[in-house]
Structure formats: C-alpha cells, structure tokens
Design a protein around this motif. Sequence first.
Motif, mmCIF file in Angstrom:
data_model
loop_
_atom_site.group_PDB
_atom_site.id
_atom_site.type_symbol
_atom_site.label_atom_id
_atom_site.label_comp_id
_atom_site.label_asym_id
_atom_site.label_seq_id
_atom_site.Cartn_x
_atom_site.Cartn_y
_atom_site.Cartn_z
ATOM 1 N N ASP A 5 0.862 -1.188 0.000
ATOM 2 C CA ASP A 5 0.000 0.000 0.000
ATOM 3 C C ASP A 5 0.896 1.234 0.000
ATOM 4 O O ASP A 5 1.531 1.540 1.004
ATOM 5 N N PRO A 6 0.962 1.975 -1.105
ATOM 6 C CA PRO A 6 1.919 3.069 -1.226
ATOM 7 C C PRO A 6 1.482 4.383 -0.600
ATOM 8 O O PRO A 6 2.213 5.368 -0.688
ATOM 9 N N HIS A 7 0.309 4.401 0.031
ATOM 10 C CA HIS A 7 -0.183 5.627 0.666
ATOM 11 C C HIS A 7 -1.281 5.253 1.660
ATOM 12 O O HIS A 7 -2.413 4.976 1.275
ATOM 13 N N ILE A 8 -0.894 5.222 2.927
ATOM 14 C CA ILE A 8 -1.861 4.897 3.984
ATOM 15 C C ILE A 8 -1.411 5.573 5.261
ATOM 16 O O ILE A 8 -0.218 5.681 5.533
ATOM 17 N N HIS A 9 -2.369 6.055 6.057
ATOM 18 C CA HIS A 9 -2.058 6.814 7.271
ATOM 19 C C HIS A 9 -2.329 5.942 8.497
ATOM 20 O O HIS A 9 -3.354 6.057 9.167
ATOM 21 N N PRO A 32 2.641 8.588 4.290
ATOM 22 C CA PRO A 32 3.037 9.978 4.077
ATOM 23 C C PRO A 32 2.558 10.862 5.236
ATOM 24 O O PRO A 32 1.505 10.605 5.845
ATOM 25 N N ALA A 33 3.307 11.902 5.512
ATOM 26 C CA ALA A 33 2.912 12.857 6.541
ATOM 27 C C ALA A 33 1.686 13.640 6.073
ATOM 28 O O ALA A 33 1.620 14.088 4.932
ATOM 29 N N ALA A 215 -5.169 5.028 1.091
ATOM 30 C CA ALA A 215 -5.115 6.340 1.746
ATOM 31 C C ALA A 215 -5.943 6.360 3.029
ATOM 32 O O ALA A 215 -6.483 7.395 3.420
ATOM 33 N N ALA A 216 -6.051 5.208 3.695
ATOM 34 C CA ALA A 216 -6.900 5.107 4.884
ATOM 35 C C ALA A 216 -6.431 6.093 5.958
ATOM 36 O O ALA A 216 -5.236 6.223 6.223
ATOM 37 N N SER A 221 -12.869 5.233 5.644
ATOM 38 C CA SER A 221 -11.891 4.681 4.707
ATOM 39 C C SER A 221 -11.665 3.223 5.081
ATOM 40 O O SER A 221 -12.151 2.758 6.121
ATOM 41 N N ASP A 222 -10.918 2.504 4.243
ATOM 42 C CA ASP A 222 -10.789 1.068 4.446
ATOM 43 C C ASP A 222 -9.406 0.603 4.001
ATOM 44 O O ASP A 222 -9.082 0.676 2.814
#
Length: 281
Positions: A5-9, A32-33, A215-216, A221-222
């Motif tokens: 997953d290249p973008h998840i919080h 990512p921040a 991008a959770a 989001s999931d």
Amino acid sequence: MRIFDPHIHMTSRTTDDYQRMHAAGVRAVVEPAFWLGQPRTNVGSFLDYFDALLGWEPYRAAQYGIHHYCALALNPKEANDPRCAGVLAELPRYLLKDSVVAVGEVGYDSMTAEEERAFEAQLALARENDLPVLVHTPHRDKVAGTRRTLHVVRDAGIPPERVLIDHLNEMTVGMVADSGCWMGFSIYPDTKMDPDRMVALLKEYGTDRMLVNSAADWGRSDPLKTREVADGMLAAGFGEDDVDRVLWRNPVAFYGQSGRLDLETGAQVGPDHAGNTIKRG
C-alpha cells in the motif's frame, strides 16, 4: 498475493487493522505525513509526529509482518498556517533517515500562494536529497489543480519518473499519463475512486506507472481497498502478473528510487517500549 500500500495513514488506524491487512496480503506500506484532523499549533508537534512515523509505527507494523516506510513533508493543508512554516527548516535532517523513502505529501489543498511556496521549497529538498516525491492533488477543482501541479513539477526540473501524482480520477489521469509521472489512485468506500472504476481505468490505460492505495485515515476509509482492487482485477480477466505489477512491483519500483527500500532483509525499525531495537518481520 502480495500487496504494497503506497499511501496509507496508519497513525489513524488500530493494530487490528495491521492484523487484517496482513491476512489480506499486505506486506509493506508507505505512510506519508499529513494533517491530524485539527490544526497543529507549533513546529514541535510536527517533530513529535515525524518521530512517531520513524519509530512507533514501524514497530507496530513489524509485529504483524509488515514493512513500514514513510514520506515526510509539510502537508499542503497546513502550509497555509504561519505557525507551521518552521517545519521546512527542520525537514532536511529528517529526510536523511533510512526509512524515509520520499518527500510527501506535498502539493495543493486550496491552491493558495502559501501552498505553492511550500510545494516549490519541498521539491527543491527532494532534489537535494535525491528522493522521489509524492504529490497530493486538491479535492476541489481537481482538474485545474492537477494541471497546475504538473506545471510546477516541470519548472522544478525533477524527472517525471521520480514524481507520483496521487488522488487521480477519470478527469485527471490522462494528463498525468502524458506527463510521464507515476499515477496514484486512492480507493475509498464513498468518495474518490472505487474498485470497479479503478479496474476500468486499468483496462483503458494499462498497468504501467499505476499505483493503487487505500489512503486510509481518520475518516471513512478502508485499509483493505487495495485487496478489493486486486480481486476485481482478477475477476475482470487480468492475470496474476498484472495484479502483482500494480499492487507490488510498481510501488517497489517507484519508492525504490530512494535507495532505501529493503523488503528482503530484517532492517532495523526502532526501539520497543523497553528501548530494545527490533527488526522487521
């Protein structure tokens, strides 16, 4: 099936999410921040957050066999707050850390002059530190925002293959495909993209330079939406190699440009509660 997953919080998720993600095939993430749902009031709160992305989150992820990397930046939304401007002076020492594989999220939220200045400054930091860049496109007026984003990236002199333009949709994917930048898509339950639309775009544009993320975050989001896209691709006739390219090899190729991505060995990730160094599972 292996998923990156290249973008998840993950800061906004529970450890149960890590367990569910591993069961679904997720073996690596980049966090990512971003903003925390309410305004930060000083630079120190950013530094505490960056430290957590470098230590605490990799520790949580490693317990469930997931490699955790991060991208650091002053995010577009908070670039408008003068109390946060000092973050730009602190970033250079953080961008030297081994688990930082990109500068991001940078870009636009409301298309202000302050956002553009921060965007340009952080593109320069990416060049100076030889790091790829993760770019956030605005949720409002997305077509104009994406077009302006590509213009700023070109002016910065960063090779397009080192730039990932994220949160794309049917209206913006074409111009990014033509630019040579990587294309990122966030799959959400109600907003942004959904699995069926994503599969349709993969049929139209192919799998090259395409990255799919959940991008959770704090909102609805999931973190398993990446797996839904993978399953949808198989159901639509894509082969297992196509799925592996989009869900694993593409993010590895993009973030691998940092020279810091190590998914084969047990790289150190930071201290546990007792101060002992742990390694990736």
